[in-house]
Scaffold this active site. Structure first.
Site, PDB file in Angstrom:
ATOM      1  NE  ARG A 159      23.622  18.042  19.214  1.00  0.00           N
ATOM      2  CZ  ARG A 159      24.001  18.468  18.014  1.00  0.00           C
ATOM      3  NH1 ARG A 159      23.129  19.086  17.232  1.00  0.00           N
ATOM      4  NH2 ARG A 159      25.236  18.287  17.601  1.00  0.00           N
ATOM      5  CE  LYS A 261      25.821  14.826  15.520  1.00  0.00           C
ATOM      6  NZ  LYS A 261      25.065  15.033  14.278  1.00  0.00           N
ATOM      7  CD  GLU A 297      17.690  16.326  10.421  1.00  0.00           C
ATOM      8  OE1 GLU A 297      18.937  16.269  10.400  1.00  0.00           O
ATOM      9  OE2 GLU A 297      17.030  16.379  11.469  1.00  0.00           O
TER      10      GLU A 297
END
Length: 415
Positions: A159, A261, A297
């Site tokens: 990721r 992220k 989210e």
């Protein structure tokens, strides 16, 4: 060590009986016999600097190494002297952090363990001026036999690589990432909570540390890992949290960076989150920025709905972070006989659900007791912990802590 990175604010050393201390004319190596990777510590050298003088009396100048000896599981291990029964989710300075650097257009190669402390950055660092930075989060757990477990660290590594490509940054390879995590965890072993008392939170950072004035990729990059022992993320623990659906602010937009992220995703949620907490809510649930009716989210968690035997979660379409706990819960739910689906989930679906829960590295699984939307409050399961939330939480945490057999091949055990 590059003179552009100066580390200060060093903290106390591990107990002296835990270290075999020897002086070094050139370099200091950390060696841990519990590590199964033979390459791991041989490649991580600590450049000798004056701050290591506090390690002890260096009377034997002919010996050139320092060994961190981690006892076998049959030998008691001295933990850091903190209140393990009352750990919160906050930063606690530990012993070591990991540093690796590279220039723009090059690749990361050699990393170093340094004493935990402050870092020095140019005021023109790319991360400070243009937000060129990413972070990850994962945990280490201590088993009852003393061994240490990591949960799917290669997923975090991948990721980070995906996010780095979006942010025009070089990234460590999966192997480099995992070995760096192992090294940092083992060097801070005394800070890993006893079984059932919490976990060691691991925070890898990747940032443009080089100086840049015009808008462009930084000329230098730093990969850094630090750790901290933690308890529950929400003060409620596994007790249900109460969320409010945010209708004015949005976390991400199509074509933006919501799916990686990056550090810039998080400060923008603070305003809505702070207003929600001032009203007594635990956190905020965000809607999509286009139609304003599809769930995305929570501030730092993915969201799931339960209806009968069906578990649904919003599909990953570039605005939602592909959580590793999210991914794991989908697989665990399938293995336990649930139906699972990733799709567009509406507010109406949310309000009609039998049960709602959130997932994330920090929270693992957090049941939702109530949702408030446009001043309408809907409660779930008498605001207690739902059956499905409890079942999935127990299944995943038992796996992460080594209490059940790892049939998924997700656990990395450090011996």
């Amino acid at each position: 060590m590059d003179s552009g990175a100066v580390f200060a604010g060093l903290h106390p050393n591990p107990p002296s009986h835990h270290l075999l201390l020897r002086s070094s004319q050139t370099a200091i190596k950390l060696i841990n016999p519990l590590c199964t990777d033979k390459k791991l510590f041989s490649s991580l050298q600590l450049q000798k600097q004056s701050r290591f003088a506090s390690f002890g009396n260096h009377s034997n100048s002919n010996v050139n190494s320092l060994k961190v000896v981690s006892p076998a599981s049959t030998v008691s291990f001295e933990l850091a002297d903190i209140d393990w029964d009352n750990l919160g989710f906050g930063i606690m300075p530990t012993d070591y952090m990991y540093i690796m650097k590279c220039s723009h257009g090059e690749t990361f190669s050699k990393g170093e363990l340094q004493r935990f402390g402050n870092i020095e950055l140019s005021p023109s660092a790319g991360v400070l001026n243009y937000g060129q930075g990413l972070f990850e989060g994962l945990k280490a757990y201590r088993k009852n036999d003393g061994n240490i477990l990591l949960f799917r660290p290669e997923e975090n590594a991948q990721r980070l690589i995906d996010g780095a490509e979006r942010m025009c940054m070089p990234a460590p390879t999966v192997e480099q990432f995992v070995e760096a995590v192992k090294a940092t965890v083992l060097a801070n072993e005394r800070w890993i909570p006893p079984p059932g008392k919490g976990s060691l939170y691991i925070r890898p950072l990747l940032m443009g540390s080089g100086a840049v004035l015009g808008l462009s990729p930084a000329p230098e990059y730093t990969f850094l890992i630090y750790v901290s022992p933690v308890g529950n993320y929400f003060k409620e623990g596994l007790a249900p949290i109460n969320l409010i659906v945010e209708t004015e602010f949005h976390r991400a937009t199509p074509g933006g960076t919501g799916g990686v992220k990056t550090i810039g995703n998080y400060a923008p949620v603070l305003k809505a989150q702070g207003a929600a907490k001032a009203k007594g809510y635990s956190d905020v649930l965000y809607l999509d920025s286009v139609h304003k009716k599809y769930l995305e989210e929570v501030s730092s968690c993915n969201v799931f709905l339960v209806k009968g035997n069906l578990i649904s979660t919003p599909a990953i379409k570039g605005t939602i972070l592909p959580g590793i706990t999210r991914k794991s819960i989908l697989d665990v739910a399938l293995s336990q006989g649930f139906q699972v689906e990733e799709r567009l989930v509406t507010v109406d679906d949310l309000l009609d659900a039998d049960e709602v829960f959130c997932t994330g590295t920090a929270v693992v699984v957090s049941p939702v007791g109530s949702i408030t939307y446009l001043n309408k409050r809907v409660s779930y399961g008498n605001e207690g912990v739902g059956r499905v939330s409890q079942q999935l939480y127990s299944a995943l945490t038992s796996l992460q802590m080594g209490l059940t057999e790892d049939k998924m091949d997700w656990i990395v055990e450090l011996k």
